[in-house]
Design a protein around this motif. Structure first.
Motif, PDB file in Angstrom:
ATOM      1  N   HIS A   1      -4.280  -6.697  -6.438  1.00 41.41           N
ATOM      2  CA  HIS A   1      -3.330  -5.707  -6.916  1.00 41.41           C
ATOM      3  C   HIS A   1      -1.941  -5.903  -6.321  1.00 41.41           C
ATOM      4  O   HIS A   1      -1.055  -5.071  -6.506  1.00 41.41           O
ATOM      5  CB  HIS A   1      -3.838  -4.285  -6.564  1.00 41.41           C
ATOM      6  N   GLY A   2      -1.751  -6.974  -5.551  1.00 40.45           N
ATOM      7  CA  GLY A   2      -0.444  -7.192  -4.953  1.00 40.45           C
ATOM      8  C   GLY A   2      -0.242  -6.435  -3.665  1.00 40.45           C
ATOM      9  O   GLY A   2       0.840  -6.440  -3.105  1.00 40.45           O
ATOM     10  N   ASP A   3      -1.299  -5.756  -3.168  1.00 38.82           N
ATOM     11  CA  ASP A   3      -1.188  -5.034  -1.905  1.00 38.82           C
ATOM     12  C   ASP A   3      -1.608  -5.966  -0.767  1.00 38.82           C
ATOM     13  O   ASP A   3      -2.192  -7.018  -0.977  1.00 38.82           O
ATOM     14  CB  ASP A   3      -2.098  -3.803  -1.918  1.00 38.82           C
TER      15      ASP A   3
ATOM     16  N   HIS B   1       0.818  -1.223   0.000  1.00 38.23           N
ATOM     17  CA  HIS B   1       0.000   0.000   0.000  1.00 38.23           C
ATOM     18  C   HIS B   1       0.847   1.267   0.000  1.00 38.23           C
ATOM     19  O   HIS B   1       0.574   2.201   0.756  1.00 38.23           O
ATOM     20  CB  HIS B   1      -0.946   0.029   1.218  1.00 38.23           C
ATOM     21  N   LEU B   2       1.883   1.292  -0.831  1.00 38.81           N
ATOM     22  CA  LEU B   2       2.723   2.487  -0.917  1.00 38.81           C
ATOM     23  C   LEU B   2       2.085   3.483  -1.892  1.00 38.81           C
ATOM     24  O   LEU B   2       1.952   3.193  -3.076  1.00 38.81           O
ATOM     25  CB  LEU B   2       4.135   2.121  -1.384  1.00 38.81           C
TER      26      LEU B   2
ATOM     27  N   HIS C   1       2.225   0.518   4.286  1.00 33.98           N
ATOM     28  CA  HIS C   1       2.128  -0.524   5.304  1.00 33.98           C
ATOM     29  C   HIS C   1       3.457  -1.280   5.310  1.00 33.98           C
ATOM     30  O   HIS C   1       3.923  -1.739   4.259  1.00 33.98           O
ATOM     31  CB  HIS C   1       1.000  -1.507   4.980  1.00 33.98           C
ATOM     32  N   LEU C   2       4.069  -1.415   6.480  1.00 30.85           N
ATOM     33  CA  LEU C   2       5.332  -2.130   6.608  1.00 30.85           C
ATOM     34  C   LEU C   2       5.123  -3.391   7.443  1.00 30.85           C
ATOM     35  O   LEU C   2       4.646  -3.317   8.575  1.00 30.85           O
ATOM     36  CB  LEU C   2       6.387  -1.238   7.285  1.00 30.85           C
ATOM     37  N   VAL C   3       5.448  -4.550   6.872  1.00 35.00           N
ATOM     38  CA  VAL C   3       5.381  -5.803   7.618  1.00 35.00           C
ATOM     39  C   VAL C   3       6.705  -5.951   8.368  1.00 35.00           C
ATOM     40  O   VAL C   3       7.776  -6.004   7.748  1.00 35.00           O
ATOM     41  CB  VAL C   3       5.157  -7.009   6.675  1.00 35.00           C
TER      42      VAL C   3
END
Length: 303
Positions: free
Chosen positions: A295-297, A235-236, A251-253
């Motif tokens: 979307h790969g997010d 979600h960049l 969002h950072l995992v």
């Protein structure tokens, strides 16, 4: 966590933009008046070029003033976005004007009317003085201030366009080359249209929340992914809040890493220093409940 680094315009900057905007507006009115009075397309096209820059200078002035308006309950970002919408309208207007002038110049090439050379020379020469004087007015700090640099370069370019009109006037006065008037107008019309199309493209991209040209999205993603403990970035989104402020969400995992507050403070500071992103919003995820969407997010499930 949210990062703040507001770039408020100084009062002296606001006054400088106000002064050169009003001086240029007065000269543009004078030049247009003489252009209509003498039927000179060279003067009218130069007046159009100056008018375009008056709009740009007015925006820089307006941006300095709008930056001081506080956000409200309804307009939580304040009024910065007006500085993105105004160039869109101005570019459309300039393209329409330059199209009309270019059409008239082409029509006149077949049978150019006799234009008095001396008024063209005098009025355009005043334009050189006005534009170079205004450029001198904003010369301080133009190497570091993008707002001032843009204004400085535009004003110097305007002086060069006025010089072309002076040379056309000299040619008409001494050699009787009446075709110089529509040819000069044609050249200026092309210059105005090219600049207006570039402005239209940039302002349209900004209003559609495109990543600003000054930011490399892939570099930001790589930077975030390389931070301690980060295993994925989702979600960049990066977009312009206004003419000189950039926002970002991501969002950072980060698994089970500790020290999130210190981590976020460091990343927020680095995003501002390295990429000029003053308004980052970062969400930390532990990763166990995340899956990829179409979307790969990342999509996070809450139980």
């Amino acid at each position: 966590m949210h990062g703040h680094s507001h770039a408020h315009a100084h009062g002296s900057s606001t006054r400088a933009f106000a002064a050169i905007t009003l001086i240029n507006l007065a000269y543009t009115a004078l030049e247009a008046g003489y252009g209509f009075a003498t039927d000179s397309l060279a003067l009218l096209s130069d007046a159009l070029h100056n008018f375009g820059d008056v709009l740009g200078l007015g925006l820089a002035w307006g941006a300095a003033a709008l930056a001081r308006r506080r956000p409200t309950e309804r307009h939580t970002y304040g009024w910065r976005r007006a500085t993105l919408l105004s160039p869109l309208a101005n570019a459309t207007l300039l393209i329409a004007f330059s199209g009309a002038l270019t059409w008239e110049a082409v029509r006149r090439l077949g049978a150019p009317p006799q234009i008095p050379g001396m008024p063209v020379i005098v009025v355009a020469a005043i334009g050189i003085v006005v534009n170079l004087g205004a450029a001198w007015f904003v010369r301080d700090g133009h190497a570091n201030d993008l707002n001032r640099r843009g204004a400085f370069l535009h004003l110097v370019a305007d002086a060069a366009v006025s010089l072309a009109a002076v040379l056309a006037g000299v040619g008409m006065l001494t050699l009787g080359w009446s075709w110089l008037d529509p040819v000069t107008a044609l050249l200026v019309g092309v210059v105005v249209a090219a600049g207006a199309f570039a402005l239209l493209r940039d302002s349209f991209n900004a209003t559609m929340d495109a990543v600003p040209d000054s930011v490399d999205r892939a570099a930001v993603q790589a930077f975030l992914a390389a931070q301690p403990g980060v295993s994925a970035v989702h979600h960049l989104h990066i977009w312009a809040l206004g003419s000189d402020e950039i926002a970002m969400t991501a969002h950072l995992v980060r698994g089970d890493s500790d020290g999130h507050d210190a981590f976020l403070a460091g990343v927020v500071h680095a995003l501002d220093q390295r990429f000029g992103i003053q308004h980052p919003t970062l969400q930390i995820e532990h990763g166990a409940t995340c899956r990829q969407d179409a979307h790969g997010d990342a999509v996070q499930h809450h139980h």
